[in-house]
Design a protein around this motif. Structure first.
Motif, PDB file in Angstrom:
ATOM      1  N   ILE A 287       0.856  -1.191   0.000  1.00 24.62           N
ATOM      2  CA  ILE A 287       0.000   0.000   0.000  1.00 24.62           C
ATOM      3  C   ILE A 287       0.891   1.240   0.000  1.00 24.62           C
ATOM      4  CG2 ILE A 287      -1.503   1.393   1.510  1.00 24.62           C
ATOM      5  CD1 ILE A 287      -3.042  -0.632  -0.034  1.00 24.62           C
ATOM      6  N   ARG A 288       0.459   2.262  -0.730  1.00 23.70           N
ATOM      7  CA  ARG A 288       1.176   3.534  -0.782  1.00 23.70           C
ATOM      8  C   ARG A 288       0.183   4.680  -0.571  1.00 23.70           C
ATOM      9  NH1 ARG A 288       4.394   0.382  -0.030  1.00 23.70           N
ATOM     10  NH2 ARG A 288       6.171  -0.274  -1.315  1.00 23.70           N
ATOM     11  N   VAL A 289       0.645   5.748   0.084  1.00 27.41           N
ATOM     12  CA  VAL A 289      -0.188   6.934   0.299  1.00 27.41           C
ATOM     13  C   VAL A 289       0.589   8.180  -0.101  1.00 27.41           C
ATOM     14  CG1 VAL A 289      -1.614   5.919   2.109  1.00 27.41           C
ATOM     15  CG2 VAL A 289       0.535   7.035   2.725  1.00 27.41           C
ATOM     16  N   ASP A 290      -0.143   9.174  -0.575  1.00 24.19           N
ATOM     17  CA  ASP A 290       0.458  10.436  -0.985  1.00 24.19           C
ATOM     18  C   ASP A 290       0.026  11.588  -0.086  1.00 24.19           C
ATOM     19  OD1 ASP A 290       1.736   9.301  -3.330  1.00 24.19           O
ATOM     20  OD2 ASP A 290      -0.264   9.213  -4.210  1.00 24.19           O
ATOM     21  N   ALA A 291      -0.708  11.249   0.966  1.00 23.08           N
ATOM     22  CA  ALA A 291      -1.188  12.249   1.927  1.00 23.08           C
ATOM     23  C   ALA A 291      -1.646  11.483   3.165  1.00 23.08           C
ATOM     24  CB  ALA A 291      -2.346  13.058   1.340  1.00 23.08           C
ATOM     25  N   ASP A 292      -1.990  12.223   4.208  1.00 19.42           N
ATOM     26  CA  ASP A 292      -2.480  11.588   5.432  1.00 19.42           C
ATOM     27  C   ASP A 292      -3.914  11.126   5.225  1.00 19.42           C
ATOM     28  OD1 ASP A 292      -2.868  10.742   8.016  1.00 19.42           O
ATOM     29  OD2 ASP A 292      -3.197  12.761   8.821  1.00 19.42           O
TER      30      ASP A 292
ATOM     31  N   PRO B 156     -10.084   3.822   3.170  1.00 15.45           N
ATOM     32  CA  PRO B 156     -10.185   4.808   2.101  1.00 15.45           C
ATOM     33  C   PRO B 156     -10.582   4.109   0.805  1.00 15.45           C
ATOM     34  CG  PRO B 156      -7.908   4.192   2.388  1.00 15.45           C
ATOM     35  CD  PRO B 156      -8.692   3.423   3.424  1.00 15.45           C
ATOM     36  N   ARG B 157     -10.713   4.848  -0.279  1.00 20.62           N
ATOM     37  CA  ARG B 157     -10.847   4.241  -1.597  1.00 20.62           C
ATOM     38  C   ARG B 157      -9.468   3.744  -2.035  1.00 20.62           C
ATOM     39  NH1 ARG B 157     -15.578   5.599  -4.260  1.00 20.62           N
ATOM     40  NH2 ARG B 157     -15.006   3.810  -5.562  1.00 20.62           N
ATOM     41  N   ILE B 158      -9.448   2.683  -2.826  1.00 25.94           N
ATOM     42  CA  ILE B 158      -8.203   2.049  -3.240  1.00 25.94           C
ATOM     43  C   ILE B 158      -8.027   2.191  -4.748  1.00 25.94           C
ATOM     44  CG2 ILE B 158      -6.862  -0.070  -3.292  1.00 25.94           C
ATOM     45  CD1 ILE B 158      -7.319   1.020  -0.475  1.00 25.94           C
ATOM     46  N   LEU B 159      -6.857   2.675  -5.144  1.00 29.35           N
ATOM     47  CA  LEU B 159      -6.531   2.828  -6.561  1.00 29.35           C
ATOM     48  C   LEU B 159      -5.553   1.719  -6.956  1.00 29.35           C
ATOM     49  CD1 LEU B 159      -6.900   4.669  -9.084  1.00 29.35           C
ATOM     50  CD2 LEU B 159      -4.800   5.845  -8.372  1.00 29.35           C
ATOM     51  N   GLU B 160      -5.956   0.906  -7.928  1.00 29.70           N
ATOM     52  CA  GLU B 160      -5.122  -0.193  -8.403  1.00 29.70           C
ATOM     53  C   GLU B 160      -4.198   0.295  -9.521  1.00 29.70           C
ATOM     54  OE1 GLU B 160      -4.834  -3.148  -7.217  1.00 29.70           O
ATOM     55  OE2 GLU B 160      -6.569  -3.372  -5.897  1.00 29.70           O
ATOM     56  N   PRO B 161      -3.091  -0.416  -9.768  1.00 33.03           N
ATOM     57  CA  PRO B 161      -2.135   0.012 -10.808  1.00 33.03           C
ATOM     58  C   PRO B 161      -2.796   0.125 -12.182  1.00 33.03           C
ATOM     59  CG  PRO B 161      -1.186  -1.734  -9.463  1.00 33.03           C
ATOM     60  CD  PRO B 161      -2.627  -1.631  -9.072  1.00 33.03           C
TER      61      PRO B 161
ATOM     62  N   LEU C 298     -10.954   9.942   0.360  1.00 29.45           N
ATOM     63  CA  LEU C 298      -9.585   9.588   0.719  1.00 29.45           C
ATOM     64  C   LEU C 298      -9.092   8.469  -0.189  1.00 29.45           C
ATOM     65  CD1 LEU C 298     -10.075   9.603   4.588  1.00 29.45           C
ATOM     66  CD2 LEU C 298      -9.032  11.407   3.193  1.00 29.45           C
ATOM     67  N   LEU C 299      -7.802   8.488  -0.500  1.00 28.48           N
ATOM     68  CA  LEU C 299      -7.281   7.558  -1.490  1.00 28.48           C
ATOM     69  C   LEU C 299      -5.966   6.942  -1.028  1.00 28.48           C
ATOM     70  CD1 LEU C 299      -8.018   6.642  -4.432  1.00 28.48           C
ATOM     71  CD2 LEU C 299      -6.334   8.318  -5.217  1.00 28.48           C
ATOM     72  N   ALA C 300      -5.843   5.632  -1.224  1.00 29.46           N
ATOM     73  CA  ALA C 300      -4.574   4.921  -1.052  1.00 29.46           C
ATOM     74  C   ALA C 300      -4.317   4.133  -2.325  1.00 29.46           C
ATOM     75  CB  ALA C 300      -4.629   3.992   0.153  1.00 29.46           C
TER      76      ALA C 300
END
Length: 251
Positions: free
Chosen positions: A97-102, A120-125, A207-209
């Motif tokens: 998992i990666r995040v670009d913000a808190d 949060p919502r999850i963004l796949e590659p 929110l996004l991860a």
């Protein structure tokens, strides 16, 4: 274990490495950069021996290690880590998992009193939009989910186990993950049991991860076997049938 003070960081994070410390390192760096104030500690479980690429590194929160004498399943590892949790919230987090913000502080801040499990919502590659909400897993749902006419639910029936922020009281009430599932299926099962216990599943829609997905079940016969046998365990469990029958009444 003493109760945390109101000003203490509210979250214990559980991460399990299966020879993945190279993936864990950037995750810890991002958690330190964006969410340090929310994290009381990280419980890092080494499920198999591996080179220590984290040696000498420090973050703004303690990292407590567990080194298993023999490999454990997904649920058993996180249940073991929960035994070291003394905070109101317990975060199950995949190494990729990666995040670009808190996202942690906003999730906790927006949690409804009856929210037992948040994500949060999850963004796949390779995707521009986050993953759609998931319906109850049934054989028919698996066969039809990729068809154009498939209708995604407005509210998820369950969330995947890669980012699950539990209210510790809810996790404790349902007894954590069912350790009969070695890998796969335990995320649906605990979502069903948590909601059957009266807790709500809440999504931080804004929110996004990111998930740097490694779909082992598509490339490994062993993982495919675990995946198929776990689905059979889900469909023959009492929790599945209770949730399937209760879901329409829950809206």
């Amino acid at each position: 274990m003493p109760a945390p003070s109101p000003s203490s960081p509210p979250i214990t994070v559980s991460i399990v490495s299966h020879g993945q410390l190279a993936l864990v390192r950037p995750l810890l760096e991002e958690l330190d950069r964006y969410s340090r104030g929310s994290i009381a500690k990280v419980v890092l479980t080494l499920n198999i021996p591996e080179p220590d690429v984290l040696a000498g590194l420090r973050w703004g929160f303690p990292v407590e290690r567990i080194e298993n004498a023999a490999p454990k399943g997904f649920g058993a590892n996180h249940n073991q880590a929960f035994g070291r949790c003394g905070t109101p919230w317990f975060l199950v987090l995949n190494p990729d998992i990666r995040v670009d913000a808190d996202v942690l502080a906003p999730l906790v801040a927006q949690a409804a009193p009856d929210a037992g499990l948040l994500t949060p919502r999850i963004l796949e590659p390779g995707k521009r939009d986050p993953e759609q909400h998931r319906a109850i897993i049934t054989p028919l749902e698996i066969l039809t989910r990729r068809r154009p006419a498939y209708a995604r639910p407005a509210v998820p029936a369950w969330i995947p186990g890669l980012f699950m922020l539990f209210r510790s009281d809810a996790y404790r009430q349902v007894g954590g993950f069912d350790e009969r599932f070695f890998m796969y299926g335990e995320d649906f099962d605990i979502c069903a049991r948590t909601q059957l216990a009266g807790w709500r599943l809440q999504v931080g829609e804004e929110l996004l991860a990111r998930h740097e997905a490694q779909r082992a079940s598509r490339s490994s016969r062993k993982h495919l076997y675990w995946h198929v046998t776990s689905l059979l365990k889900v469909w023959t469990s009492a929790a599945f049938w209770r949730y399937l029958l209760a879901r329409p009444r829950r809206g």
